[in-house]
Design a protein around this motif. Structure first.
Motif, short mmCIF file in Angstrom:
data_model
loop_
_atom_site.label_atom_id
_atom_site.label_comp_id
_atom_site.label_asym_id
_atom_site.label_seq_id
_atom_site.Cartn_x
_atom_site.Cartn_y
_atom_site.Cartn_z
N ASN A 69 0.82 -1.21 0.00
CA ASN A 69 0.00 0.00 0.00
C ASN A 69 0.85 1.25 0.00
O ASN A 69 1.82 1.37 0.75
N ALA A 70 0.50 2.19 -0.86
CA ALA A 70 1.26 3.44 -0.98
C ALA A 70 0.38 4.63 -0.62
O ALA A 70 -0.79 4.69 -0.98
N ILE A 71 0.95 5.56 0.13
CA ILE A 71 0.23 6.76 0.55
C ILE A 71 0.50 7.88 -0.46
O ILE A 71 1.63 8.08 -0.90
N VAL A 72 -0.55 8.60 -0.83
CA VAL A 72 -0.40 9.71 -1.76
C VAL A 72 0.12 10.92 -0.98
O VAL A 72 -0.62 11.59 -0.26
N ASN A 73 1.42 11.22 -1.09
CA ASN A 73 1.95 12.33 -0.29
C ASN A 73 3.08 13.10 -0.97
O ASN A 73 3.86 13.77 -0.31
N VAL A 74 3.18 13.01 -2.30
CA VAL A 74 4.14 13.85 -3.02
C VAL A 74 3.41 14.75 -4.03
O VAL A 74 3.96 15.13 -5.04
N GLU A 75 2.16 15.07 -3.69
CA GLU A 75 1.32 15.83 -4.63
C GLU A 75 1.87 17.21 -4.96
O GLU A 75 1.59 17.76 -6.01
N ASN A 76 2.69 17.77 -4.06
CA ASN A 76 3.24 19.10 -4.32
C ASN A 76 4.30 19.09 -5.42
O ASN A 76 4.76 20.16 -5.84
N PHE A 77 4.71 17.90 -5.87
CA PHE A 77 5.70 17.80 -6.94
C PHE A 77 5.08 17.36 -8.27
O PHE A 77 5.80 17.21 -9.25
N ILE A 78 3.78 17.15 -8.32
CA ILE A 78 3.14 16.69 -9.55
C ILE A 78 2.76 17.90 -10.39
O ILE A 78 1.86 18.67 -10.01
N PRO A 79 3.40 18.12 -11.53
CA PRO A 79 3.09 19.31 -12.34
C PRO A 79 1.63 19.31 -12.80
O PRO A 79 1.04 18.25 -13.03
N SER A 80 1.06 20.49 -12.94
CA SER A 80 -0.32 20.57 -13.41
C SER A 80 -0.46 20.01 -14.82
O SER A 80 -1.54 19.59 -15.23
N SER A 81 0.66 19.98 -15.57
CA SER A 81 0.64 19.47 -16.93
C SER A 81 0.96 17.99 -17.02
O SER A 81 1.14 17.45 -18.11
N ALA A 82 1.05 17.31 -15.87
CA ALA A 82 1.32 15.86 -15.90
C ALA A 82 0.19 15.16 -16.64
O ALA A 82 -0.99 15.40 -16.39
N SER A 83 0.55 14.28 -17.55
CA SER A 83 -0.46 13.57 -18.33
C SER A 83 -0.92 12.28 -17.64
O SER A 83 -2.05 11.85 -17.80
N PHE A 84 -0.03 11.69 -16.87
CA PHE A 84 -0.29 10.39 -16.27
C PHE A 84 0.47 10.31 -14.96
O PHE A 84 1.65 10.66 -14.90
N VAL A 85 -0.20 9.89 -13.90
CA VAL A 85 0.44 9.75 -12.59
C VAL A 85 0.08 8.38 -12.03
O VAL A 85 -1.06 7.92 -12.14
N ARG A 86 1.07 7.75 -11.42
CA ARG A 86 0.85 6.41 -10.85
C ARG A 86 1.59 6.30 -9.53
O ARG A 86 2.78 6.60 -9.45
N LYS A 98 -7.39 21.04 -8.04
CA LYS A 98 -6.72 19.75 -8.24
C LYS A 98 -6.41 19.08 -6.90
O LYS A 98 -6.47 17.85 -6.78
N ARG A 99 -6.09 19.89 -5.90
CA ARG A 99 -5.80 19.31 -4.58
C ARG A 99 -7.06 18.65 -4.01
O ARG A 99 -7.00 17.56 -3.42
N ARG A 100 -8.21 19.29 -4.21
CA ARG A 100 -9.47 18.69 -3.73
C ARG A 100 -9.72 17.36 -4.42
O ARG A 100 -10.22 16.40 -3.80
N TYR A 101 -9.38 17.30 -5.70
CA TYR A 101 -9.56 16.05 -6.44
C TYR A 101 -8.69 14.94 -5.84
O TYR A 101 -9.15 13.82 -5.62
N LEU A 102 -7.44 15.26 -5.54
CA LEU A 102 -6.55 14.26 -4.94
C LEU A 102 -7.02 13.85 -3.56
O LEU A 102 -6.92 12.68 -3.17
N ASP A 103 -7.53 14.81 -2.80
CA ASP A 103 -7.96 14.50 -1.44
C ASP A 103 -9.12 13.51 -1.41
O ASP A 103 -9.35 12.84 -0.40
N ASN A 104 -9.87 13.42 -2.50
CA ASN A 104 -11.00 12.49 -2.56
C ASN A 104 -10.58 11.07 -2.89
O ASN A 104 -11.40 10.16 -2.85
N LEU A 105 -9.32 10.89 -3.24
CA LEU A 105 -8.84 9.54 -3.51
C LEU A 105 -8.58 8.80 -2.20
O LEU A 105 -8.35 9.40 -1.16
N VAL A 106 -8.61 7.47 -2.29
CA VAL A 106 -8.22 6.66 -1.14
C VAL A 106 -6.74 6.90 -0.89
O VAL A 106 -5.91 6.75 -1.79
N GLN A 107 -6.38 7.29 0.31
CA GLN A 107 -5.01 7.69 0.56
C GLN A 107 -4.04 6.53 0.65
O GLN A 107 -2.84 6.71 0.54
#
Length: 887
Positions: free
Chosen positions: A271-288, A430-439
Motif C-alpha cells: 500500500n502506498a500513501i499519496v503524499n508527493v502531490e506538491n511535486f506533480i506538475p499541473s501538466s502531468a499527463s499520467f500519474v501512478r 486539483k488538490r481537492r480532487y486528490l484529497d477524494n482519492l483513497v489515501q
C-alpha cells in the motif's frame, strides 16, 4: 506508451456506462446465461430494460457526447425503431424491455466486436419470426443461409459488408455481426471449460444499477489490438471483477470487487500513501502511485539495491510529462528517509559508472544539483520490469524528495513547476480532487486527459487512431480518470472515476461582460470584453499573468506610446507614458525571485522594467546605448535561478547580451553576426552546456556558447536564404539535438548540434513565384511549411505532406501563425498586416472566421478545452477586444 490497465478499463467502462441501467444476472435465468458466455469474453454487460436505461441516462449532460459512440448510437436507434414498430402494430412485444446481455470480444482483425444475448419473456425465439424481424429491421429482404456447427444451426446473412448471424439457444437469441463468434457460444454451452463464469464462482444476484463483469486475464491483449504491437503486455489484475457504475452530472464512478471462488494468486505492490502531490506538475499527463517492492535478488555491479529501496519509505510516484512530438517521459518521485545516505549511494555509483576520461556530470538548477548515473540498467534493477527499457537516469533531491528520470528536461519540468507552485498539490481544485482519492492503495493511477489524449491517440495504429479522431469530441470532453486497486483476503477491490469537463455541462462563457452587446455575429464572433485607448493601438494584445490571483490580464500600447494594463472585464488598471514604441514583445520576469512578476520592455533607447502597479522597478529604465534599436529579444535563465540574461538583436544582426540589470556583457557588446536574424538568439542547455542558436536570413547558422564563441562545426552556411521560423528539437546530446530550417525555395534542412546535416528534403516548387515559409507552432511543438502561390497558400505538415489549400487575395505583408492546442484543436491564422484582412482555419482547412480590414495588428488566440471555446484577442483602431468562437 503505457495504456495497459488504465486504458483497457477506461474504454470498457465508458462503453458500459453509456449503455444503461444494468445488473449482472437475472434470478430466473442466471444458470442458463452463465452457460452461454464464452471464456474469451473481454467484458460482459447486461441491460435489464434498454428503454428505461436510455430514458434515465439521457438526462445527464454528457449523454449526447457518449451517444456518438457507434455501439451506444446503434442501441439508441434500435430502441427508437422498436418503439415505432410496436406502435405500428408490427411487433406485439416490446423486446427492448427484455433482458439484454452484451459480451465484447477481441477478433483477429484488430477489432472489438459484441455478442448480443436477448432474453425472452414468455415466448420462444423462432427462426422464422427472427428472419421476419430482421427484414423489417433493415427494410429489405435478406438472404439467409444456414450452417451447422456442433449440431447447432447458425443462420447467416450478408448485411452492410458483414457476416451477420444468429442462433436460438434456450430462452436466448444470440446475435453477432461477426458470425464466427457464435461458435464460441456453442462451445461454451457444451463445455464448462469454455465458459467465462465457472460453476464454483459466486456472483451477487441482487446487484442493482450499472454493472460490468471485467475479464482482466484478457485486457493485456488490448494494447496489441490498438497499437498492432507484438510485444507482450504486462498487467497486474487477475480474474473476473464485478464493477458497479454510478452516473452523475460530473461523470461516472466505478466500484468493483473480484468474483469469489477464484484463485487469484498474485502479488501487488505494498500500500502506498499519496503524499508527493506538491511535486506533480499541473501538466502531468499520467500519474501512478505504488509501493516500492524490496527485491533481495536484484543486483547491479555491487550497488546495494535492497538498501536503496528501504531508504525510500516504500512509496513511489511515477509522473509522465509530454515533451514534444506527443511522447511522454517519466519522472519517479519518492520520499527518502535518509537523504545524505541515499545521496552518497548514488554518488558512488555515478563515479563508478562514468565513462573513462569523463568528469562527473553535475548541473546546477534552481539551487539544486542534478547528477547522472551512466548505467541504462539502473532504473529497471531498482524499480522493476516496468522500467526495464528506461535509459540512463538523472537524479536530484529537493528537501526529502528524490527525483529520478532518464530525461533531464522532464526532471527540470517537475522542479520548475514545483518552484512556481504550479502543481496538483498547490492548485486548490486539483488538490481537492486528490484529497477524494483513497489515501492508501496498492496501485493508484490518474490520467489528465488535457495532456494525455494526444499521445494516447498517436500511439494507436491507423485504424484505431481514425476511430478516436472521428469521436474526438467525446474523448476531448474527458477531464480526469483515476483508478485504484486494493488487495484484501485474496480479493481485489477496485474503484475508479471518470469526470467530464465543462464542455458538456452547458456552462456560460467565461468572464462575459453582461453590459456589452455581442457584435460581429455575422462572422461567428461574440464580444466578451473590450477596452479603449486614448489613440490608435499599435501593438498586439499581450496576454500576461497577474501573480496575485493568477488571472489573465492584457497589455498593449497606443500611438502616443502609452502602455496600458487591462483586466479581463475591460477595466484599465493603469496606463504609463513611455518615451518610445515597444520593440519586440512584453515579457514577464521574477526580478526579485519572490514569485512577483514584472514587465520587461525594450524601446529604441531604453530597457524598462515595470511592476504590476505600473511603477518603474528601482534602477530602471536603463538607457540602451547601441548603434541601432533592438527589434527582437529573448529572456534567458541558464539554471532557473532568476539570474536573467536578455539576448537581443537589431536589424543588422548585431547581438547584445544584457545582464539582469540591463548592462551589456563582455563579448556581447555587440557580437557582430553579419546580417539580419530570423529571430532573437534562442538559448538551450544540453547536458549542462549552454547554447545560443542564431540563424541569419542569408543562410548562416551559428551555435554559440555563453562567451559568444562558436561551437565546433559552426557557423554552418546553407548557401540559401532562410524563410520564416526555425525549430529546435532538443535531445539528450549534441548528436540528438537538431536545428530545423527552411529555405525560400523549399528545402527543409535538419542540422545537429555538431554542425552535421542529418536530413534534407526538397519540396516541390510549382512555379518560379512560389515561396515557402516555415511556421513554428505557438506552443513550440513543431514546424509546418506554408507555400504561397499567387492568390493561394498550401499548408504542409512536419513531414512535408500536404494538409490543405486555401485561397487568399491581395498582396502585402501576409503573416501565418499555427496554434497546436492539443486534442485536435489546431488553428491556422493568415493575416495581411497591410490591409487588416484575417482568416482563421481549422486543421482541415475549414474556415472558422474571416473578415476584411479587421486589424493591422497581430492577434492572439487562447483555447479552453473544458469549454471547447477559443478566445480571440485583437487590437483595432483605439479598441482592444476579446471575442469568443466555438470549435
Amino acid at each position: 506508451m503505457k495504456t495497459k490497465t488504465l486504458l483497457v478499463t477506461l474504454l470498457i467502462l465508458v462503453v458500459s456506462a453509456a449503455v444503461g441501467y444494468i445488473y449482472f444476472f437475472e434470478k430466473d435465468g442466471d444458470t442458463e446465461i452463465q452457460k452461454l458466455i464464452p471464456a474469451n469474453s473481454l467484458a460482459l454487460i447486461t441491460i435489464d430494460n434498454v428503454s428505461n436505461a436510455i430514458d434515465e441516462y439521457s438526462d445527464f449532460p454528457w449523454w449526447d457526447e457518449a451517444g456518438s459512440l457507434p455501439f451506444v448510437n446503434a442501441l439508441t436507434e434500435a430502441n427508437t425503431k422498436i418503439d415505432s414498430l410496436v406502435k405500428a402494430g408490427v411487433l406485439q412485444s416490446k423486446i427492448n424491455e427484455n433482458p439484454v446481455y452484451v459480451s465484447f470480444h477481441l477478433t483477429s482483425n484488430n477489432s472489438i466486436e459484441p455478442l448480443f444475448f436477448i432474453g425472452s419473456d414468455g415466448f420462444e425465439w423462432l427462426p422464422t419470426n427472427i428472419k421476419k424481424l430482421a427484414n423489417l429491421w433493415f427494410n429489405k429482404e435478406l438472404l439467409f443461409e444456414s450452417r451447422i456447427f456442433n449440431e447447432k444451426l447458425i443462420y447467416e446473412a450478408e448485411v452492410q459488408q458483414s457476416k451477420w448471424g444468429f442462433i436460438s439457444l434456450g430462452n436466448y437469441l444470440v446475435i453477432s455481426t461477426n458470425s464466427v463468434l457464435l461458435e464460441d457460444v456453442i462451445r461454451a454451452e457444451e463445455d464448462e471449460s469454455n465458459r467465462l463464469v465457472k460453476s464454483e464462482m459466486k456472483v451477487d444476484e441482487n446487484q442493482k444499477g450499472v454493472n460490468l463483469l471485467l475479464n482482466t486475464d484478457r485486457i493485456g491483449r488490448l494494447k496489441n489490438v490498438f497499437t498492432s504491437s507484438t510485444e507482450p503486455s504486462r498487467h497486474q489484475l487477475k480474474g473476473l471483477i464485478n464493477i458497479t457504475v454510478e452516473p452523475s452530472n460530473e461523470g461516472l464512478t466505478f466500484n468493483g470487487i473480484s468474483v469469489t471462488g477464484q484463485n487469484l494468486d498474485q502479488r501487488l505492490p505494498s500500500n502506498a500513501i499519496v503524499n508527493v502531490e506538491n511535486f506533480i506538475p499541473s501538466s502531468a499527463s499520467f500519474v501512478r502511485w505504488f509501493g516500492v517492492e524490496e527485491d533481495q535478488n536484484a543486483s547491479l555491479n555491487g550497488f546495494d539495491i535492497a538498501s536503496f529501496q528501504k531508504l525510500q519509505n516504500s512509496e513511489l510516484c511515477e509522473v509522465n510529462i509530454v515533451l514534444g512530438a506527443n511522447t511522454m517521459s517519466q519522472v519517479l518521485l519518492s520520499e527518502v528517509a535518509d537523504v545524505p545516505e541515499i545521496s552518497k549511494m548514488l554518488e558512488d555509483i555515478s563515479k563508478a559508472s562514468r565513462a573513462e576520461g569523463d568528469t562527473l556530470f553535475t548541473e546546477s538548477f534552481i539551487n539544486n544539483e542534478i547528477r547522472f548515473v551512466n548505467d541504462a540498467q539502473f532504473l529497471g534493477k531498482a524499480y522493476g520490469e516496468r522500467y526495464k527499457k528506461s535509459g540512463k537516469p538523472y537524479y536530484a533531491f529537493f528537501n526529502n524528495v528524490m527525483l529520478i528520470s532518464d530525461n533531464i528536461d522532464a526532471l527540470k519540468t517537475v522542479l520548475i513547476d514545483y518552484d512556481a507552485e504550479n502543481t496538483w498539490g498547490r492548485i486548490p481544485e486539483k488538490r481537492r480532487y486528490l484529497d477524494n482519492l483513497v489515501q492508501e492503495a496498492n496501485i493508484t493511477q490518474l490520467n489528465n486527459f488535457e495532456y494525455y489524449l494526444d499521445p494516447l491517440v498517436n500511439s494507436f495504429n491507423p485504424k484505431w487512431k481514425a476511430f478516436f479522431k472521428d469521436h474526438i469530441q467525446l474523448f476531448s470532453s474527458f477531464d480526469n480518470f483515476n483508478f485504484q486497486i486494493n488487495e484484501a483476503s485474496n480479493r481485489l477491490i477496485v474503484s475508479a472515476e471518470l469526470t467530464f469537463n465543462e464542455s458538456v455541462k452547458g456552462t456560460v462563457a467565461r468572464n462575459t461582460n453582461s453590459d456589452t452587446e455581442p457584435v460581429n455575429r455575422e462572422v461567428g464572433l461574440n464580444l466578451v470584453t473590450n477596452a479603449y485607448g486614448n489613440s490608435k493601438l499599435i501593438t498586439k494584445p499581450y496576454i500576461v499573468k497577474n501573480h496575485v490571483n493568477n488571472e489573465q490580464e492584457i497589455a498593449f500600447q497606443d500611438e502616443l506610446h502609452q502602455l496600458y494594463l487591462v483586466d479581463r472585464t475591460g477595466n484599465i488598471l493603469w496606463k504609463k507614458q513611455l518615451e518610445g514604441k515597444i520593440n519586440g514583445a512584453i515579457e514577464q520576469v521574477d526580478f526579485y525571485a519572490n514569485r512577483k512578476l514584472q514587465y520587461l520592455i525594450f524601446t529604441d533607447s531604453a530597457v524598462h522594467l515595470i511592476d504590476r502597479n505600473g511603477d518603474d522597478v528601482e534602477g530602471f529604465p536603463v538607457p540602451f546605448n547601441a548603434e541601432l534599436p533592438v527589434v527582437q529579444y529573448s529572456v534567458v535563465d541558464y539554471d532557473n535561478s532568476k539570474n536573467y540574461r536578455y539576448a537581443t538583436t537589431d536589424r543588422r544582426g548585431n547581438v547584445y547580451l544584457l545582464s539582469k540589470e540591463g548592462e551589456m556583457l563582455e563579448g556581447w557588446a555587440p557580437k557582430v553576426i553579419g546580417s539580419a536574424l530570423r529571430a532573437a538568439p534562442e538559448h538551450v542547455r544540453i547536458r549542462g552546456r549552454d547554447c545560443f542558436v542564431v540563424v541569419e536570413t542569408n543562410g548562416n547558422v551559428h551555435l554559440l556558447n555563453r562567451r559568444g564563441e562558436e561551437y565546433p562545426g559552426f557557423p554552418y552556411n546553407t548557401d540559401k536564404r532562410i524563410s520564416g521560423d526555425y525549430f529546435i528539437q532538443q535531445g539528450p546530446s549534441f548528436n540528438e539535438s537538431y536545428i530545423k530550417i527552411l529555405s525560400e525555395d523549399g528545402e527543409l534542412l535538419s542540422l545537429d548540434f555538431n554542425g552535421t546535416v542529418k536530413g534534407r528534403n526538397q519540396m516541390v516548387k510549382p512555379s518560379v513565384s512560389s515561396r515557402f515559409i516555415a511556421v513554428r507552432d505557438k506552443l513550440n511543438t513543431g514546424l509546418l511549411t506554408v507555400r504561397k502561390d499567387n492568390n493561394q497558400f498550401t499548408v504542409f505538415d512536419e513531414k512535408a505532406q500536404r494538409k490543405f489549400d486555401h485561397d487568399f487575395k491581395g498582396q502585402g505583408d501576409w503573416v501565418f501563425e499555427y496554434y497546436n492546442f492539443r486534442n485536435d484543436s489546431e488553428l491556422y491564422v493568415a493575416q495581411n498586416l497591410a490591409t487588416g484582412d484575417l482568416v482563421i482555419l481549422d486543421d482541415q482547412g475549414k474556415e472558422l472566421f474571416s473578415k476584411e480590414a479587421f486589424s493591422t495588428n497581430p492577434v492572439g488566440i487562447l483555447y479552453y478545452q473544458n469549454k471547447r471555446e477559443y478566445e480571440l484577442f485583437v487590437n483595432f483602431d483605439n479598441q482592444m477586444a476579446i471575442y469568443t468562437f466555438t470549435k
